[in-house]
Design an enzyme around this catalytic site. Structure first.
Site, PDB file in Angstrom:
ATOM      1  N   SER A 146      63.630  55.822 -17.311  1.00  0.00           N
ATOM      2  CA  SER A 146      62.404  56.067 -18.079  1.00  0.00           C
ATOM      3  C   SER A 146      62.218  57.563 -18.264  1.00  0.00           C
ATOM      4  O   SER A 146      62.657  58.361 -17.419  1.00  0.00           O
ATOM      5  CB  SER A 146      61.212  55.502 -17.310  1.00  0.00           C
ATOM      6  OG  SER A 146      60.002  55.973 -17.879  1.00  0.00           O
ATOM      7  N   TYR A 159      56.632  54.504  -9.833  1.00  0.00           N
ATOM      8  CA  TYR A 159      57.590  54.063 -10.864  1.00  0.00           C
ATOM      9  C   TYR A 159      58.551  55.203 -11.248  1.00  0.00           C
ATOM     10  O   TYR A 159      59.772  55.024 -11.258  1.00  0.00           O
ATOM     11  CB  TYR A 159      56.796  53.570 -12.081  1.00  0.00           C
ATOM     12  CG  TYR A 159      57.605  53.184 -13.273  1.00  0.00           C
ATOM     13  CD1 TYR A 159      58.219  51.935 -13.362  1.00  0.00           C
ATOM     14  CD2 TYR A 159      57.753  54.061 -14.349  1.00  0.00           C
ATOM     15  CE1 TYR A 159      58.951  51.576 -14.488  1.00  0.00           C
ATOM     16  CE2 TYR A 159      58.482  53.710 -15.467  1.00  0.00           C
ATOM     17  CZ  TYR A 159      59.082  52.466 -15.537  1.00  0.00           C
ATOM     18  OH  TYR A 159      59.802  52.112 -16.650  1.00  0.00           O
TER      19      TYR A 159
END
Ligand SMILES: NC(=O)c1ccc[n+]([C@@H]2O[C@H](COP(=O)([O-])OP(=O)(O)OC[C@H]3O[C@@H](n4cnc5c(N)ncnc54)[C@H](OP(=O)(O)O)[C@@H]3O)[C@@H](O)[C@H]2O)c1
Length: 254
Positions: A146, A159
């Protein structure tokens, strides 16, 4: 001698980026195995779409958090492949499945952190480890990271940090598997309009506008912006790329 059609396995291929990647990979001429966690109907639709392209496809249920289930899963996939292709092996593993967590550091619970580690790191690590004997030499591993592993936005500490771990893991896979000509690369999407995180990039206008405003190309990403990048890494044209992070974010926070 007839060359065997290459096979890619995409986790979380029933929706979003995994679905788009599976279809784009099939368009490149590979056969595809996808996994889903709970949404069989969506997975079946992806299978139909891939079969309509003239490629073989099959879907299996897999919770990538459930590491104890991996041996049976890989055996089931292997039995199916052996019956249909005379080999138990795949060529590409795309570790894509995942869920979101948006929570400030002050509010993260141990359970939430464990959950994210299990899905986004431990699951990726052990699925890759257990598949390696069944990935053909010359094949590849593609891990989905990401933009949040490069830049920090409030609420994504867990995350983003775990995705950063997956990026380093990818370099280790590339290093250790290079002798088998197996490539390992990361695709790092920016914010993309999928169901991820309750669909907030797609459905929340404030978030969508914020993403557009800090993105060089001036909009939030779409699944179509990502699948082709993953599919490219599953081709011979990408054979000299390994240990790399390819960010597909339209230029977020440049
Ligand atoms: N969308 C974004 O903005 C964005 C940005 C950067 C990175 N990513 C990453 O891209 C990947 C895919 O995200 P997405 O946007 O496509 O999400 P999505 O639309 O919510 O789809 C998630 C997919 O993963 C599966 N899945 C979720 N948890 C699972 C588990 N524990 N075990 C097995 N499968 C599981 C889902 O299966 P079911 O359909 O059965 O639930 C579904 O196929 C994730 O790794 C995510 O972190 C997304």
């Amino acid at each position: 001698m007839e060359t065997r059609t290459k096979i890619a396995l995409v986790t979380g291929g029933s929706r979003g980026l995994g679905r788009n990647s599976a279809i784009k990979i099939a368009q490149k001429g590979l056969d595809v195995i996808i996994t889903y966690r709970s949404n069989k109907e969506e997975a079946d639709r992806v299978i139909e779409e891939i079969q309509a392209l003239g490629r073989k496809a099959i879907a299996y249920q897999l919770d990538t958090k459930d590491i104890k289930s991996f041996d049976l899963f890989i055996k089931t996939v292997g039995d199916h492949l052996e019956e249909n292709t005379a080999s138990r092996n795949i060529d590409y593993l795309v570790n894509n499945a995942g869920t979101a967590l948006y929570s400030p550091i002050s509010e993260v619970t141990e359970e939430q952190l464990d959950d994210m580690v299990d899905i986004h790191f431990k699951g990726v690590f052990f699925l890759t480890q257990k598949f390696l004997p069944f990935v053909n030499d010359g094949g590849g591993i593609i891990n989905i990271s990401s933009g949040l592993a490069r830049f920090a936005l409030p609420g994504s500490s867990v995350y983003g940090s775990i995705k950063a771990g997956v990026e380093m893991l990818t370099k280790y896979i590339a290093k250790e598997l290079g002798s088998r000509k197996i490539k390992a690369n990361v695709v790092a999407p920016g914010a993309i309009e999928t169901d991820f995180g309750g669909g907030r990039t797609r459905d929340d206008k404030n978030i969508n506008d914020m993403v557009s405003s800090i993105t060089a190309l001036g909009r939030a990403g779409l699944p179509d912006d990502i699948g082709g990048v993953v599919a490219f890494l599953c081709t011979e044209d990408a054979r000299w790329i390994t240990g790399q992070r390819i960010e597909a974010s339209g230029g977020m926070f440049l």
